[in-house]
Write an enzyme that holds these catalytic residues in place. Structure first.
Site, PDB file in Angstrom:
ATOM      1  N   CYS A   1       5.999  -6.111   8.279  1.00 26.18           N
ATOM      2  CA  CYS A   1       7.164  -5.546   8.979  1.00 26.18           C
ATOM      3  C   CYS A   1       7.504  -6.448  10.162  1.00 26.18           C
ATOM      4  CB  CYS A   1       6.844  -4.136   9.478  1.00 26.18           C
ATOM      5  SG  CYS A   1       8.264  -3.352  10.281  1.00 26.18           S
TER       6      CYS A   1
ATOM      7  N   GLY B   1       6.593  -1.381   6.485  1.00 25.07           N
ATOM      8  CA  GLY B   1       7.968  -1.871   6.516  1.00 25.07           C
ATOM      9  C   GLY B   1       8.959  -0.908   7.131  1.00 25.07           C
ATOM     10  N   GLU B   2      10.106  -1.473   7.494  1.00 21.54           N
ATOM     11  CA  GLU B   2      11.219  -0.684   8.034  1.00 21.54           C
ATOM     12  C   GLU B   2      12.243  -0.535   6.893  1.00 21.54           C
ATOM     13  OE1 GLU B   2      12.546   1.127  10.685  1.00 21.54           O
ATOM     14  OE2 GLU B   2      14.179   1.165   9.227  1.00 21.54           O
TER      15      GLU B   2
ATOM     16  N   SER C   1      11.329   7.468  14.239  1.00 22.59           N
ATOM     17  CA  SER C   1      10.141   7.150  15.042  1.00 22.59           C
ATOM     18  C   SER C   1      10.605   7.011  16.480  1.00 22.59           C
ATOM     19  CB  SER C   1       9.555   5.801  14.614  1.00 22.59           C
ATOM     20  OG  SER C   1       8.763   5.944  13.508  1.00 22.59           O
ATOM     21  N   LEU C   2      10.373   8.011  17.295  1.00 22.29           N
ATOM     22  CA  LEU C   2      10.976   8.021  18.628  1.00 22.29           C
ATOM     23  C   LEU C   2       9.964   7.573  19.705  1.00 22.29           C
ATOM     24  CD1 LEU C   2      13.604   8.675  20.084  1.00 22.29           C
ATOM     25  CD2 LEU C   2      12.797  11.016  20.369  1.00 22.29           C
ATOM     26  N   HIS C   3       8.922   8.355  19.889  1.00 18.74           N
ATOM     27  CA  HIS C   3       7.761   8.016  20.728  1.00 18.74           C
ATOM     28  C   HIS C   3       8.011   7.940  22.242  1.00 18.74           C
ATOM     29  CE1 HIS C   3       6.180   7.483  16.808  1.00 18.74           C
ATOM     30  NE2 HIS C   3       6.866   6.381  16.589  1.00 18.74           N
TER      31      HIS C   3
ATOM     32  N   CYS D   1       3.276   8.572   0.518  1.00 14.92           N
ATOM     33  CA  CYS D   1       3.859   7.730   1.570  1.00 14.92           C
ATOM     34  C   CYS D   1       3.971   6.320   0.990  1.00 14.92           C
ATOM     35  CB  CYS D   1       2.913   7.776   2.779  1.00 14.92           C
ATOM     36  SG  CYS D   1       3.411   6.666   4.098  1.00 14.92           S
TER      37      CYS D   1
ATOM     38  N   CYS E   1       1.283  -0.111  16.012  1.00 13.76           N
ATOM     39  CA  CYS E   1       1.230  -0.049  14.550  1.00 13.76           C
ATOM     40  C   CYS E   1       0.564  -1.292  13.976  1.00 13.76           C
ATOM     41  CB  CYS E   1       2.658   0.071  14.016  1.00 13.76           C
ATOM     42  SG  CYS E   1       2.753  -0.084  12.229  1.00 13.76           S
TER      43      CYS E   1
ATOM     44  N   GLU F   1       0.812  -1.223   0.000  1.00 12.56           N
ATOM     45  CA  GLU F   1       0.000   0.000   0.000  1.00 12.56           C
ATOM     46  C   GLU F   1       0.842   1.268   0.000  1.00 12.56           C
ATOM     47  OE1 GLU F   1      -2.588  -0.488   3.393  1.00 12.56           O
ATOM     48  OE2 GLU F   1      -3.938  -1.778   2.272  1.00 12.56           O
TER      49      GLU F   1
ATOM     50  N   CYS G   1       6.163  -2.901  16.327  1.00 14.90           N
ATOM     51  CA  CYS G   1       5.843  -1.748  17.185  1.00 14.90           C
ATOM     52  C   CYS G   1       4.397  -1.914  17.671  1.00 14.90           C
ATOM     53  CB  CYS G   1       6.008  -0.444  16.420  1.00 14.90           C
ATOM     54  SG  CYS G   1       7.698  -0.223  15.835  1.00 14.90           S
TER      55      CYS G   1
ATOM     56  N   ASN H   1      -3.903   7.582  15.976  1.00 18.13           N
ATOM     57  CA  ASN H   1      -5.103   7.206  15.223  1.00 18.13           C
ATOM     58  C   ASN H   1      -5.652   5.908  15.812  1.00 18.13           C
ATOM     59  OD1 ASN H   1      -4.831   9.284  13.129  1.00 18.13           O
ATOM     60  ND2 ASN H   1      -2.936   8.170  12.687  1.00 18.13           N
TER      61      ASN H   1
ATOM     62  N   CYS I   1      -1.060   7.283   9.676  1.00 13.09           N
ATOM     63  CA  CYS I   1       0.164   6.661  10.172  1.00 13.09           C
ATOM     64  C   CYS I   1      -0.138   5.432  11.014  1.00 13.09           C
ATOM     65  CB  CYS I   1       0.936   7.642  11.043  1.00 13.09           C
ATOM     66  SG  CYS I   1       1.944   8.706  10.067  1.00 13.09           S
TER      67      CYS I   1
ATOM     68  N   SER J   1      12.009   7.250   6.970  1.00 12.94           N
ATOM     69  CA  SER J   1      11.686   7.173   8.395  1.00 12.94           C
ATOM     70  C   SER J   1      12.071   5.797   8.927  1.00 12.94           C
ATOM     71  CB  SER J   1      10.174   7.392   8.567  1.00 12.94           C
ATOM     72  OG  SER J   1       9.828   7.203   9.910  1.00 12.94           O
TER      73      SER J   1
HETATM   74  S1  SF4 Z   1       5.931   1.594  12.970  1.00  7.89           S
HETATM   75 FE1  SF4 Z   1       7.183   1.173  11.159  1.00  7.89          FE
HETATM   76  S2  SF4 Z   1       8.852  -0.114  11.974  1.00  7.89           S
HETATM   77 FE2  SF4 Z   1       7.232  -0.156  13.520  1.00  7.89          FE
HETATM   78  S3  SF4 Z   1       6.003  -2.004  13.005  1.00  7.89           S
HETATM   79 FE3  SF4 Z   1       5.053  -0.224  11.982  1.00  7.89          FE
HETATM   80  S4  SF4 Z   1       5.933  -0.252   9.914  1.00  7.89           S
HETATM   81 FE4  SF4 Z   1       7.267  -1.508  11.224  1.00  7.89          FE
END
Ligand code: SF4
Length: 359
Positions: A116, A173-174, A227-229, A109, A123, A96, A120, A303, A346, A205
């Site tokens: 992935c 994905g990363e 991506s810190l959080h 994006c 996510c 996507e 996280c 979200n 996101c 990112s």
């Molecule tokens: S935030 Fe990014 S790195 Fe983390 S699980 Fe989702 S897609 Fe993967």
């Protein structure tokens, strides 16, 4: 398809690799450079259209190579103008991308992997698990396909320009776990004879794959987003398992060491989760830990989705968090969520086939 599996997809090749490829076919190097602009013209291209190439060479290409494309994307449009694209891949997976139009820009994006591995906690893509890396062609074809889609839309229906102006690797994905293919895709996205995007408008990112950060900065001059959080190891590890391997101190040291021109800033993404990382104390520690890193901070309200247990704090709390950072002289944005009604915001990409329709 069986025939294509034995052929070379030219959209997998950077300019340098294209040159090496034509040389392997017994052709002079300049032919590689001659093909490149044809590969990224809008619309479907076949070798017979490449009229400035010798007929014999075109025949050799037809026998040995092909040009892949994503011709029939599935679409879902949000009330705010965002469009989610689902691209069926040749192995049956779907990847996507999300188009986020604004009056002066179209940000796309894009995804770098199917699923992935990073898990996280907030996510949805992370809940899918990892299937495979995208090939270079599958990364650049997301941009080509959306560019072609925009060109076909009546001008009066467009919110932004009729082209993709900005690309962010923030989809599925990363990106740094698919490093080589992402670097090659970036080279094609910025190549003048390729997709001709400026590096200023490209952002990668990452959740913090520390060993790859320096190499990314040395090989490209794209914008880096982290991506810190949270900067509290306990909290960040509970949200992002990658933090157990590369804790906050290691990540921030790599950010300090990230090679970038003076005017550039690292963008820290901080999704506010009610009761987890949204206190004033969290904001104060964040301000302290980021001290000395040329950066900007993006605060994102979460979200919410039924599959995950998190909630976004209210507006007052977000503004109070921002104020602490502003008082500490950081540049801080509160990012408005786009495309949430079609699960395109996101952290919401998870290949839900339902809702996607044929273009
Ligand atoms: S935030 Fe990014 S790195 Fe983390 S699980 Fe989702 S897609 Fe993967």
């Amino acid at each position: 398809m069986i025939q294509q599996q034995t052929k070379t997809d030219l959209r997998n090749l950077t300019q340098q690799k294209l040159v090496e490829y034509v040389q392997s076919l017994g052709q002079p190097a300049f032919r590689g450079k001659q093909i490149l602009p044809w590969l990224y013209r809008p619309g479907t291209i076949d070798f017979s259209a490449m009229t400035d190439l010798a007929k014999e060479f075109r025949k050799t290409l037809e026998e040995n190579a092909f040009i892949s494309s994503f011709s029939n994307p599935l679409l879902q449009k949000a009330a705010d103008g965002c469009v989610k694209f689902g691209f069926p891949l040749d192995d049956g997976n779907i990847v996507e991308s999300v188009l986020i139009p604004e009056p002066d820009r179209n940000t796309l994006c894009i995804s770098s992997q199917v699923g992935c591995a990073m898990k996280c906690a907030f996510c949805l893509t992370g809940t899918m698990g990892f299937t495979r890396n995208l090939r270079v062609a599958e990364i650049v074809n997301q941009v080509c396909s959306v560019r072609d889609y925009l060109l076909k839309q009546p001008k009066e229906t467009l919110i932004g320009p009729d082209r993709v102006t900005n690309v962010v690797f923030m989809g599925m994905g990363e990106p740094l776990n698919n490093f080589t293919n992402v670097i090659d895709a970036l080279s094609l996205l910025t190549e003048q004879k390729g997709l001709d995007l400026t590096t200023r408008k490209l952002t990668v990112s990452t959740c913090g794959i520390v060993p790859k950060l320096r190499e990314l900065g040395e090989k490209t001059s794209i914008n880096l987003a982290i991506s810190l959080h949270s900067v509290k190891n306990e909290v960040r590890s509970s949200l992002m398992p990658v933090n157990k391997k590369y804790p906050v101190e290691m990540l921030l040291a790599a950010c300090r060491d990230f090679p970038m021109p003076k005017r550039k800033r690292i963008m820290f993404e901080y999704t506010l989760l009610e009761g987890i990382n949204d206190s004033l104390d969290d904001a104060k520690i964040l301000a302290k830990k980021l001290r000395g890193i040329p950066c900007k901070i993006n605060l994102l309200s979460y979200n919410a989705c039924p599959q995950l247990p998190y909630k976004s704090p209210n507006r007052e709390k977000i503004l109070a968090f921002q104020k602490v950072l502003l008082d500490a002289h950081y540049t801080v944005f509160i990012r408005t969520s786009r495309g949430a009604d079609i699960s395109a915001a996101c952290g919401q990409l998870a290949t839900e086939k339902s809702g996607l329709e044929m273009a």
